[in-house]
Design an enzyme around this catalytic site. Structure first.
Site, PDB file in Angstrom:
ATOM      1  N   GLY A  85      77.622 -16.093 -21.348  1.00  0.00           N
ATOM      2  CA  GLY A  85      78.277 -17.275 -21.876  1.00  0.00           C
ATOM      3  C   GLY A  85      77.481 -18.687 -21.322  1.00  0.00           C
ATOM      4  O   GLY A  85      77.595 -18.946 -20.013  1.00  0.00           O
ATOM      5  N   VAL A  90      80.402 -24.115 -19.171  1.00  0.00           N
ATOM      6  CA  VAL A  90      80.656 -23.709 -17.638  1.00  0.00           C
ATOM      7  C   VAL A  90      79.443 -23.082 -17.326  1.00  0.00           C
ATOM      8  O   VAL A  90      78.922 -23.306 -16.206  1.00  0.00           O
ATOM      9  CB  VAL A  90      81.918 -22.551 -17.822  1.00  0.00           C
ATOM     10  CG1 VAL A  90      82.111 -21.794 -16.389  1.00  0.00           C
ATOM     11  CG2 VAL A  90      83.341 -23.278 -18.101  1.00  0.00           C
ATOM     12  N   GLY A  91      78.789 -22.127 -18.157  1.00  0.00           N
ATOM     13  CA  GLY A  91      77.617 -21.354 -17.646  1.00  0.00           C
ATOM     14  C   GLY A  91      76.367 -22.122 -17.312  1.00  0.00           C
ATOM     15  O   GLY A  91      75.841 -21.763 -16.561  1.00  0.00           O
ATOM     16  N   LYS A 113     102.120 -25.763 -20.494  1.00  0.00           N
ATOM     17  CA  LYS A 113     101.172 -25.474 -21.650  1.00  0.00           C
ATOM     18  C   LYS A 113     101.881 -26.081 -22.935  1.00  0.00           C
ATOM     19  O   LYS A 113     103.100 -25.874 -22.952  1.00  0.00           O
ATOM     20  CB  LYS A 113     101.008 -24.017 -21.712  1.00  0.00           C
ATOM     21  CG  LYS A 113      99.700 -23.634 -22.537  1.00  0.00           C
ATOM     22  CD  LYS A 113      98.278 -23.878 -21.698  1.00  0.00           C
ATOM     23  CE  LYS A 113      97.037 -23.563 -22.249  1.00  0.00           C
ATOM     24  NZ  LYS A 113      95.924 -23.842 -21.365  1.00  0.00           N
ATOM     25  N   GLY A 156      77.811 -21.917 -22.061  1.00  0.00           N
ATOM     26  CA  GLY A 156      78.119 -23.305 -22.611  1.00  0.00           C
ATOM     27  C   GLY A 156      78.416 -24.130 -21.363  1.00  0.00           C
ATOM     28  O   GLY A 156      77.944 -24.371 -20.386  1.00  0.00           O
TER      29      GLY A 156
HETATM   30  P1  NAD Z   1      81.789 -23.047 -24.373  1.00  0.00           P
HETATM   31  O1  NAD Z   1      82.601 -23.058 -25.748  1.00  0.00           O
HETATM   32  O2  NAD Z   1      81.291 -24.462 -24.253  1.00  0.00           O
HETATM   33  O3  NAD Z   1      80.810 -22.028 -24.084  1.00  0.00           O
HETATM   34  C1  NAD Z   1      81.171 -20.785 -24.510  1.00  0.00           C
HETATM   35  C2  NAD Z   1      79.804 -20.140 -24.397  1.00  0.00           C
HETATM   36  O4  NAD Z   1      80.054 -18.680 -24.676  1.00  0.00           O
HETATM   37  C3  NAD Z   1      78.890 -20.410 -25.616  1.00  0.00           C
HETATM   38  O5  NAD Z   1      77.493 -20.537 -25.248  1.00  0.00           O
HETATM   39  C4  NAD Z   1      79.102 -19.126 -26.732  1.00  0.00           C
HETATM   40  O6  NAD Z   1      77.991 -19.077 -27.473  1.00  0.00           O
HETATM   41  C5  NAD Z   1      79.249 -18.123 -25.558  1.00  0.00           C
HETATM   42  N1  NAD Z   1      79.979 -16.835 -25.985  1.00  0.00           N
HETATM   43  C6  NAD Z   1      80.972 -16.822 -26.914  1.00  0.00           C
HETATM   44  N2  NAD Z   1      81.466 -15.446 -27.059  1.00  0.00           N
HETATM   45  C7  NAD Z   1      80.487 -14.711 -26.277  1.00  0.00           C
HETATM   46  C8  NAD Z   1      80.353 -13.492 -26.071  1.00  0.00           C
HETATM   47  N3  NAD Z   1      81.053 -12.446 -26.660  1.00  0.00           N
HETATM   48  N4  NAD Z   1      79.231 -12.892 -25.397  1.00  0.00           N
HETATM   49  C9  NAD Z   1      78.476 -13.976 -24.759  1.00  0.00           C
HETATM   50  N5  NAD Z   1      78.666 -15.202 -24.943  1.00  0.00           N
HETATM   51  C10 NAD Z   1      79.318 -15.461 -25.865  1.00  0.00           C
HETATM   52  O7  NAD Z   1      83.220 -22.922 -23.317  1.00  0.00           O
HETATM   53  P2  NAD Z   1      83.236 -23.163 -21.764  1.00  0.00           P
HETATM   54  O8  NAD Z   1      83.856 -24.408 -21.858  1.00  0.00           O
HETATM   55  O9  NAD Z   1      82.209 -22.902 -21.265  1.00  0.00           O
HETATM   56  O10 NAD Z   1      84.356 -22.195 -21.405  1.00  0.00           O
HETATM   57  C11 NAD Z   1      84.004 -20.814 -21.222  1.00  0.00           C
HETATM   58  C12 NAD Z   1      84.998 -19.870 -20.862  1.00  0.00           C
HETATM   59  O11 NAD Z   1      85.506 -20.622 -19.276  1.00  0.00           O
HETATM   60  C13 NAD Z   1      86.364 -20.034 -21.602  1.00  0.00           C
HETATM   61  O12 NAD Z   1      87.006 -18.621 -21.624  1.00  0.00           O
HETATM   62  C14 NAD Z   1      87.199 -21.090 -21.020  1.00  0.00           C
HETATM   63  O13 NAD Z   1      88.537 -20.784 -21.020  1.00  0.00           O
HETATM   64  C15 NAD Z   1      86.761 -20.864 -19.549  1.00  0.00           C
HETATM   65  N6  NAD Z   1      87.160 -22.062 -18.830  1.00  0.00           N
HETATM   66  C16 NAD Z   1      86.495 -23.279 -18.956  1.00  0.00           C
HETATM   67  C17 NAD Z   1      86.735 -24.304 -18.170  1.00  0.00           C
HETATM   68  C18 NAD Z   1      85.880 -25.584 -18.380  1.00  0.00           C
HETATM   69  O14 NAD Z   1      86.139 -26.448 -17.535  1.00  0.00           O
HETATM   70  N7  NAD Z   1      85.311 -25.748 -19.403  1.00  0.00           N
HETATM   71  C19 NAD Z   1      87.474 -24.153 -17.078  1.00  0.00           C
HETATM   72  C20 NAD Z   1      88.055 -23.023 -16.735  1.00  0.00           C
HETATM   73  C21 NAD Z   1      87.962 -21.868 -17.641  1.00  0.00           C
END
Ligand code: NAD
Length: 368
Positions: free
Chosen positions: A177, A181-182, A77, A179
């Site tokens: 969430g 991932v979701g 990291k 975003g």
């Molecule tokens: P993103 O920024 O695309 O989406 C995050 C979503 O969560 C957004 O819709 C935001 O509005 C929402 N959000 C933020 N705070 C919130 C809360 N308190 N309650 C409800 N919703 C909330 O991020 P992402 O890439 O989808 O990543 C989401 C999580 O997954 C992070 O913790 C990230 O570290 C983890 N992650 C991501 C990946 C990846 O491939 N992108 C891989 C492993 C882990």
């Protein structure tokens, strides 16, 4: 120096490097935790305030995640100190200087993380020819666009069916969430007949026990609006998603959202963790006692890093998607079997699996 050794154990960190180029200006740290399985892969975080210890912990998390996914890579990291929102030319300068400074640190392969993206990885590539998470034009596989992590979450949920009484066809799903991932997790699960009964973003929760239209919600988010603005469903407070009556709950937002003080509100029968460390240890133990199956983050959400590694080794998008499904299915199966056999938390079984792989790889290495 004291800080670098404070968390040191038999696995690492192998290297903690501080970089300082006042003329740029650049201040950065790189942690190579363990390279028994291969060169360390891990994100470059651009942030003003990450401690050395936090960076060491994040690097260890990558060692475990990569080993658990059986990737030929160790964990690392790095942090480039600064505001990720500085003007683009300044940011490019800092990232390029960072890349140049790690040219000879060959056992570290940088990837995108908070505050960096595919453009930043392209600058690193341009400087030293070593990074993952590249733009398509440079051979990259855009993992957030194709939903690499969401696909892995579905693979994990499919295997979890064999360990609980939830079936994906007709399962009621709630996602915290919406975003990268979701939303993809929702889309892939809907393909298997699951019904999205609630989803949330930073502005609030949207719910409908009869089911929400996933494609419409994705279009809404892509147009820059929040879920609350949907012309259907019932909107409520941001954290209401935690108490929604459902079968499968997916955290995909922030760390530590379910804790000892709110775990009783969770009404799901199975949890597949998309976000990193979304539950505290107390919450996970409480759920285990209640008979709720929790598939831990670094096993379930490894789709992104698996995709990045396929990219690094010259594979195609199709190979990446296939590898994600194969690896995550096999690992979830193994972790849940071990957890059941030894009567331990799935997270503990996952850590043991990862450590056994790091140690086995170390057995072939002179200095491990
Ligand atoms: P993103 O920024 O695309 O989406 C995050 C979503 O969560 C957004 O819709 C935001 O509005 C929402 N959000 C933020 N705070 C919130 C809360 N308190 N309650 C409800 N919703 C909330 O991020 P992402 O890439 O989808 O990543 C989401 C999580 O997954 C992070 O913790 C990230 O570290 C983890 N992650 C991501 C990946 C990846 O491939 N992108 C891989 C492993 C882990």
């Amino acid at each position: 120096v004291d800080e670098a050794f404070l968390l040191a154990d038999e696995l690492g960190p192998a290297k903690v490097v501080a970089l300082h180029l006042p003329a740029v200006p650049l201040r950065a740290i790189v942690v190579v935790d363990n390279v028994a399985c291969g060169p360390a892969i891990g994100g470059v975080r651009m942030a003003p305030d990450v401690s050395v210890q936090e960076c060491i912990r994040l690097a260890r998390a990558m060692t475990l995640k990569n080993a658990a996914a059986e990737l030929p890579h160790g964990g690392g990291k790095s942090v480039v100190f600064g505001d990720p929102a500085i003007p683009a030319p300044q940011k490019e300068n800092a990232i390029r200087a960072f890349a140049d400074a790690i040219r000879d640190l060959r056992d570290y392969v940088p990837g995108p993380d908070m505050g960096t993206d595919e453009r930043a990885m392209a600058w690193v590539w341009d400087e030293i020819g070593r990074s993952v998470g590249l733009p398509r034009e440079l051979g990259g596989i855009p993992l957030d666009e194709i939903g690499a992590t969401g696909l892995g979450l579905r693979a994990a949920a499919e295997v979890a069916q064999g360990f609980c009484d939830v079936r994906l066809r007709g399962a009621r799903v709630a996602i915290q969430g919406f975003g990268a991932v979701g939303m993809h997790a929702a889309r892939f699960l809907a393909e298997r007949g699951a019904v999205l009964v609630a989803a949330s973003d930073s502005q609030g929760t949207l719910a409908d026990p009869a089911g929400l239209d996933v494609e419409q919600l994705i279009a809404l988010k892509r147009s820059g609006r929040s879920l609350r603005e949907a012309p259907f469903g019932r909107a409520s407070g941001r954290d209401d998603v935690i108490g929604v009556d459902c079968d499968l709950w997916i955290p995909a937002a922030r760390p530590d959202v379910v804790r000892a003080d709110n775990v009783d509100r969770l009404r799901a029968r199975v949890v597949v963790q998309g976000a990193n460390i979304p539950f505290t240890a107390e919450a996970e133990s409480a759920l285990q006692r209640r008979g709720v199956l929790v598939v831990p983050d670094f096993i379930a959400n490894a789709g992104g890093v698996i995709c990045a590694v396929v990219e690094y080794h010259g594979g195609s998008q199709r190979q990446a998607l296939q590898t994600i499904e194969e690896k995550i299915s096999a690992n979830v199966q193994r972790v849940l079997e071990e957890s059941r056999r030894q009567d331990i938390l799935p997270r503990q079984a996952a850590v043991e699996l990862a450590l056994s792989r790091v140690r086995a790889a170390g057995g072939y290495r002179r200095w491990h």
